[in-house]
Structures are given as structure tokens and as C-alpha cells.
Design an enzyme around this catalytic site. Structure first.
Site, PDB file in Angstrom:
ATOM      1  CE  LYS A 125      -4.309   1.342   0.189  1.00  0.00           C
ATOM      2  NZ  LYS A 125      -5.526   0.592  -0.527  1.00  0.00           N
ATOM      3  CG  ASP A 165      -7.327   3.727  -0.846  1.00  0.00           C
ATOM      4  OD1 ASP A 165      -7.981   2.508  -0.799  1.00  0.00           O
ATOM      5  OD2 ASP A 165      -7.458   4.782  -0.075  1.00  0.00           O
TER       6      ASP A 165
HETATM    7  P1  NDP Z   1     -12.986   8.319  -2.856  1.00  0.00           P
HETATM    8  O1  NDP Z   1     -11.676   9.197  -2.906  1.00  0.00           O
HETATM    9  O2  NDP Z   1     -13.318   8.019  -4.341  1.00  0.00           O
HETATM   10  O3  NDP Z   1     -14.344   8.484  -2.036  1.00  0.00           O
HETATM   11  C1  NDP Z   1     -14.014   8.486  -0.584  1.00  0.00           C
HETATM   12  C2  NDP Z   1     -15.295   8.912  -0.165  1.00  0.00           C
HETATM   13  O4  NDP Z   1     -15.329   8.952   1.379  1.00  0.00           O
HETATM   14  C3  NDP Z   1     -15.716  10.400  -0.509  1.00  0.00           C
HETATM   15  O5  NDP Z   1     -17.055  10.395  -0.485  1.00  0.00           O
HETATM   16  C4  NDP Z   1     -14.923  11.101   0.783  1.00  0.00           C
HETATM   17  O6  NDP Z   1     -15.730  12.391   1.058  1.00  0.00           O
HETATM   18  C5  NDP Z   1     -15.581  10.233   1.813  1.00  0.00           C
HETATM   19  N1  NDP Z   1     -14.292  10.636   2.858  1.00  0.00           N
HETATM   20  C6  NDP Z   1     -13.016  10.468   2.752  1.00  0.00           C
HETATM   21  N2  NDP Z   1     -12.506  10.501   3.876  1.00  0.00           N
HETATM   22  C7  NDP Z   1     -13.636  10.688   4.956  1.00  0.00           C
HETATM   23  C8  NDP Z   1     -13.512  11.234   6.418  1.00  0.00           C
HETATM   24  N3  NDP Z   1     -12.279  11.312   6.950  1.00  0.00           N
HETATM   25  N4  NDP Z   1     -14.814  11.054   6.696  1.00  0.00           N
HETATM   26  C9  NDP Z   1     -15.859  10.975   6.131  1.00  0.00           C
HETATM   27  N5  NDP Z   1     -15.729  10.635   4.866  1.00  0.00           N
HETATM   28  C10 NDP Z   1     -14.703  10.750   4.292  1.00  0.00           C
HETATM   29  O7  NDP Z   1     -12.156   6.892  -2.407  1.00  0.00           O
HETATM   30  P2  NDP Z   1     -12.802   5.262  -2.670  1.00  0.00           P
HETATM   31  O8  NDP Z   1     -14.263   5.343  -2.865  1.00  0.00           O
HETATM   32  O9  NDP Z   1     -11.964   4.785  -3.732  1.00  0.00           O
HETATM   33  O10 NDP Z   1     -12.275   4.701  -1.229  1.00  0.00           O
HETATM   34  C11 NDP Z   1     -13.540   4.454  -0.057  1.00  0.00           C
HETATM   35  C12 NDP Z   1     -12.937   3.530   0.837  1.00  0.00           C
HETATM   36  O11 NDP Z   1     -12.773   2.329   0.028  1.00  0.00           O
HETATM   37  C13 NDP Z   1     -11.610   3.686   1.426  1.00  0.00           C
HETATM   38  O12 NDP Z   1     -11.557   3.081   2.812  1.00  0.00           O
HETATM   39  C14 NDP Z   1     -10.791   2.682   0.453  1.00  0.00           C
HETATM   40  O13 NDP Z   1      -9.576   2.495   0.993  1.00  0.00           O
HETATM   41  C15 NDP Z   1     -11.763   1.689   0.252  1.00  0.00           C
HETATM   42  N6  NDP Z   1     -11.337   0.760  -0.813  1.00  0.00           N
HETATM   43  C16 NDP Z   1     -11.223   1.195  -2.118  1.00  0.00           C
HETATM   44  C17 NDP Z   1     -11.175   0.658  -3.216  1.00  0.00           C
HETATM   45  C18 NDP Z   1     -11.126   0.929  -4.591  1.00  0.00           C
HETATM   46  O14 NDP Z   1     -11.064   0.225  -5.479  1.00  0.00           O
HETATM   47  N7  NDP Z   1     -11.359   2.422  -4.702  1.00  0.00           N
HETATM   48  C19 NDP Z   1     -10.833  -0.690  -3.020  1.00  0.00           C
HETATM   49  C20 NDP Z   1     -10.846  -1.414  -1.607  1.00  0.00           C
HETATM   50  C21 NDP Z   1     -11.141  -0.558  -0.682  1.00  0.00           C
HETATM   51  P3  NDP Z   1     -15.067  13.730   0.438  1.00  0.00           P
HETATM   52  O15 NDP Z   1     -15.738  13.580  -1.022  1.00  0.00           O
HETATM   53  O16 NDP Z   1     -15.725  14.852   1.442  1.00  0.00           O
HETATM   54  O17 NDP Z   1     -13.622  13.664   0.686  1.00  0.00           O
END
Ligand code: NDP
Length: 444
Positions: A125, A165
């Protein structure tokens, strides 16, 4: 067990001030107690000490210039955690909260998640404390180029393959790939999540969200029910959340709430995904704007309130520790029957205990969100054959992988005496394959 406790104490001692890493290690080690009771040879081989210490940790400076000519310096990280079953594989996170403890927790989880997919991928990671929010495309591009100008020496399509991510989507992967190609003069699958015109895979964008819903579907089948007619709450509104919404809706569910890091929206008529996609993917705006075009919807500041919305199925898809004990109790009180983690470690340990105690079907992130990395594995396979598979073919493979992950976790939970506990099952099933490989490969 003394051995497991001693290893955990050593992890805390060696890695002070990294609570997220401690949390991830503690959960896995707890689940492994019955495995170590059956396999004393693992202790003699120092398996846990080796598993908890990354093979390699890379920290670097990332200087870049903003649009006004001012220089900024961020920190870059890549943790190459474990390569027993394949090249290191795991995403890059760009978010101001990133520090070494976050990357280590994610890298550690990734070892077991990748193992569960059945594809040859080790765990890694990386990321940076850079915040892409509010930056121009030019600024993001210069940052990504600087980041790769150092990272390129440490990655390769058969050694370490990063992906996206939080804060790293198609735009960022594209900029990083361009810079890597320029520096190395090569064209291969060194990053996944690439654009479709240069080696990306169909379904990779949708994979984590779709996979999470497929996993939930299996949990619902075990309860003799389905998504049809279910009310669903999805936290987040990024990549994972958007496609979890899409698949849950395709299967007959109604998603009534979504969030971002400022607050959440509730739309009793079902959240219109096209509006969310336009706001978050195209305009990069706040979720609160949704209520401007959907008058029946409400917005509330603060993300934690989303768990008070009554639902049958909850899919936390935002970030770590976003769902605590109080939120879990609220979900149980309101009749929620299934929770699957699209995000990594979104439920606190106390929240997980509440779900398990109340017989809520609970899919831990390392199993439920493994569809993303699994499809990255499918992207690597296509790249190495110089082939492209159709959307339907790739989605079918993803679906099968998620069904297999669910049954591996379910079977391991039964075999080791905790039927129905998919946290234990996923940890044990993921661990066993890595353990066997480490035992066979000697002390390296
Ligand atoms: P994105 O950046 O596309 O989206 C993240 C989302 O979570 C946004 O809506 C963001 O809001 C919100 N967010 C981020 N930080 C916080 C916080 N501290 N408190 C509340 N909301 C928050 O990321 P992903 O969708 O790719 O990832 C989301 C999760 O899924 C993570 O935990 C990631 O590790 C996990 N994941 C992702 C994978 C992937 O393929 N993308 C694979 C496996 C797991 P805002 O827009 O306001 O920042």
C-alpha cells in the site's frame, strides 16, 4: 495465547503512535488463536513476527509547484508488506490524514484480502498526505509526476503494482502512468485502474462497489432473502459508494442516504445516482448540493448521523472508523440485518462486536471490498496477454470471485469453531494461504 499476545505487544512497542495499524493487527491476531492452537509449527517458524513486519518501507519527499509558482513539499510512502504469494499489490491513497500508520494498516489488511481473491498477489500500500481537493488539474498532474519520479524505481509489473484508493482515481492513475512510461520507456501493467485506451480493464471502476454488493447478496441468501425491496444506506459518495449504490439498485434495493466528509443526504424517494455522479465525479462538488435539484431530499452536517437513518442493509464505503459502537447500536435498533464494509476498516472493533452479538450478517472489508483488487488482478492478466475482455465476461469473473470469497470465509469460520463469524473466517482463510507459502519458502 502467550505467543499471540507477545507478538501483538511487540508490534505496539515497535510501531508506537500508529493506532490504526495496531487495530488491524489485533483483529487478525485474535481470529488466528484457534489456528495457532492447531499449528504449533507456525510459532517455531516465527510466522507472526515476520507477517507483522513489512518486507520493505519506502518514505520519500514529494516537492511540487502550485499554479502561483509556490513550492510545496508532501510526504510519499510505499509499504511493500508481504510478497509470499505474488508481487506486492495495493492502492495509493492521497489524503491529508495519511501517515505511516494508515499505510501500514492498509498494507497489512491487503495481504489477507489479496490472498482471499485466489489471485497471485502479495500485499502492499502507499500514498501521500497530499490533498487533491481544491487543486487544479495542472497541480494534481505536477504532484503525481513528482510522486512517480521517486516511486518508479521501486515498482514494476512483476514486483509491485499500485492502484487507486481515496483521492486517487482515473485522473491520478493516468498522470502517474504517463510519468512512469516517460521515465522507464516501457509500456506494461505497472499500475491498475488505468484508462481503457491504455491497458485498463472494463469493470475496474465499478468493481469494489459491485463486489461489495455481490458479497452482501451472498450474506442475504444465507438469511433466505435478497436485495429486492430492501432499504439501503451507503456512506461516502466516492468510487466505492457510487457503484455500490448502482449494483444495489440493480438488484432491487433502494438507496436512501449517502454522505461525504462534510455531511449526509437523505432522500426517501431513493437517491438519484446520476445527480451524485455529476456532482462528485464531474464537478467535484459537495454532496450538500444534491438538495438543490431534489426538493424532497434533506441534508445534514456531520457524517455520523447517516447511521441513524432506518435501513435493512448498511454499506459503509467512506473511510476507516466511520461507524462506531453508538452507530452500530442505532442500526441494530432500527432493524438492520446486514452490514458489508466497502471501505477498509470503517467499523470500530466495538461496533463489530455489536453486529456479531446481535446476529447482524457482517462482511468485513478485507472480504467484502476485495472485488476492487481482484479486478485489478484481472487487469494485470489482460495486460500480460495484450487482451481485453468484455464487460460481461469481466463482471462474471468478479461475481464468481466474490461468491468464492464468501464461501471461503464462511467455511473457515465453521471449520475453526465460530460459524457465521465472517471476520474470523476471512482472517483465517486469507492467512492460511500466505502461511503455507511462507512455510514452504523458508526463512526469507
Ligand atoms: P474516494 O476518494 O473515491 O471517495 C471517498 C469517499 O469517502 C468520499 O465521499 C469522501 O468524502 C469520503 N471520505 C473520505 N475521508 C473521509 C472522512 N475522514 N470522513 C468521512 N468521509 C470521508 O475513495 P474510494 O471510494 O476509492 O475509497 C473509499 C474507501 O474504500 C476507502 O476506505 C478505501 O480504502 C476503500 N477501498 C477502495 C477501493 C477502490 O477500488 N477504490 C478498493 C478497496 C477498498 P469527500 O469527497 O468529502 O472527501
Amino acid at each position: 495465547m502467550n505467543y499471540i499476545k507477545a507478538v501483538y505487544d511487540q508490534v505496539k512497542h515497535r510501531n508506537p503512535n500508529e493506532p490504526e495499524f495496531h487495530q488491524a493487527v489485533e483483529e487478525v491476531l485474535e481470529s488466528l488463536k484457534p489456528v495457532f492452537a492447531k499449528h504449533p509449527e507456525f510459532e517455531n517458524a516465527g510466522l507472526l513476527e515476520r507477517l507483522c513486519e513489512p518486507e520493505r518501507q519506502i518514505f520519500f519527499r514529494v516537492p511540487w509547484v502550485d499554479d502561483r509558482g509556490k513550492v510545496h513539499v508532501n510526504r510519499g510512502f510505499r509499504i511493500q508488506f508481504n510478497s509470499a504469494i505474488g508481487p506486492y499489490k495495493g492502492g495509493l491513497r492521497f489524503h491529508p490524514s495519511v501517515y505511516i500508520g494508515i499505510i501500514k494498516f492498509l498494507g497489512f489488511e491487503q495481504i489477507f484480502k489479496n490472498s482471499l481473491t485466489g489471485i497471485m498477489m502479495g500485499g502492499g500500500k502507499g500514498g501521500s498526505d497530499f490533498d487533491p481537493k481544491g487543486k487544479s488539474d495542472g497541480e494534481v498532474m505536477r504532484f503525481c509526476q513528482s510522486f512517480i519520479s521517486e516511486l518508479y524505481r521501486h515498482i514494476g509489473h512483476q514486483t509491485d503494482v499500485p492502484a487507486g484508493d481515496i483521492g486517487v482515481g482515473g485522473r491520478e492513475v493516468g498522470y502517474m502512468y504517463g510519468q512512469w512510461k516517460k521515465l522507464t520507456g516501457q509500456f506494461n501493467g505497472v499500475l491498475t485502474g488505468k484508462g481503457l485506451s491504455f491497458g485498463g480493464s472494463l469493470v475496474r471502476t465499478e468493481a469494489t462497489g459491485y463486489g461489495c454488493v455481490y458479497f452482501t447478496q451472498e450474506m442475504l441468501k444465507d438469511r433466505k432473502t435478497s436485495f429486492d425491496g430492501k432499504t439501503v444506506v451507503v456512506s461516502g459518495s466516492g468510487n466505492v459508494a457510487i457503484y455500490a449504490h448502482q449494483k444495489a439498485t440493480q438488484l432491487g434495493g433502494k438507496v436512501v442516504a449517502m454522505s461525504d466528509s462534510n455531511g449526509f443526504i437523505y432522500d426517501p424517494n431513493g437517491i438519484n445516482l446520476e445527480t451524485v455522479k455529476q456532482l462528485k465525479e464531474v464537478e467535484r462538488k459537495r454532496i450538500s448540493e444534491y438538495t438543490k435539484s431534489h426538493k424532497g431530499a434533506q441534508y445534514q452536517d456531520g457524517c455520523a448521523g447517516i447511521w441513524k437513518v432506518k435501513c435493512d442493509v448498511a454499506l459503509p464505503c467512506a473511510t476507516q472508523n466511520e461507524l462506531n459502537e453508538e452507530a452500530a447500536a442505532e442500526l441494530v435498533k432500527n432493524g438492520c440485518i446486514a452490514v458489508a464494509e466497502g471501505a477498509n476498516m470503517p467499523s470500530t472493533p466495538d461496533a463489530v462486536k455489536i453486529f456479531l452479538k446481535n446476529k447482524v450478517s457482517f462482511g468485513p472489508g478485507k472480504a467484502a471490498n476485495a472485488g476492487g483488487v481482484a479486478t485489478s488482478g484481472l487487469e494485470m492478466a489482460q495486460d500480460s496477454q495484450w487482451m481485453n475482455w468484455s464487460f460481461a465476461e469481466t463482471e462474471e469473473k468478479l461475481h464468481k470471485i466474490m461468491v468464492n470469497i464468501h464461501s471461503s470465509a464462511k467455511n473457515a469460520a465453521e471449520e475453526y469453531g465460530t460459524p457465521g463469524n465472517l471476520v474470523n473466517g476471512a482472517n483465517i482463510a486469507g492467512f492460511m494461504k500466505v502461511a503455507q507459502a511462507m512455510m514452504a519458502q523458508g526463512i526469507v
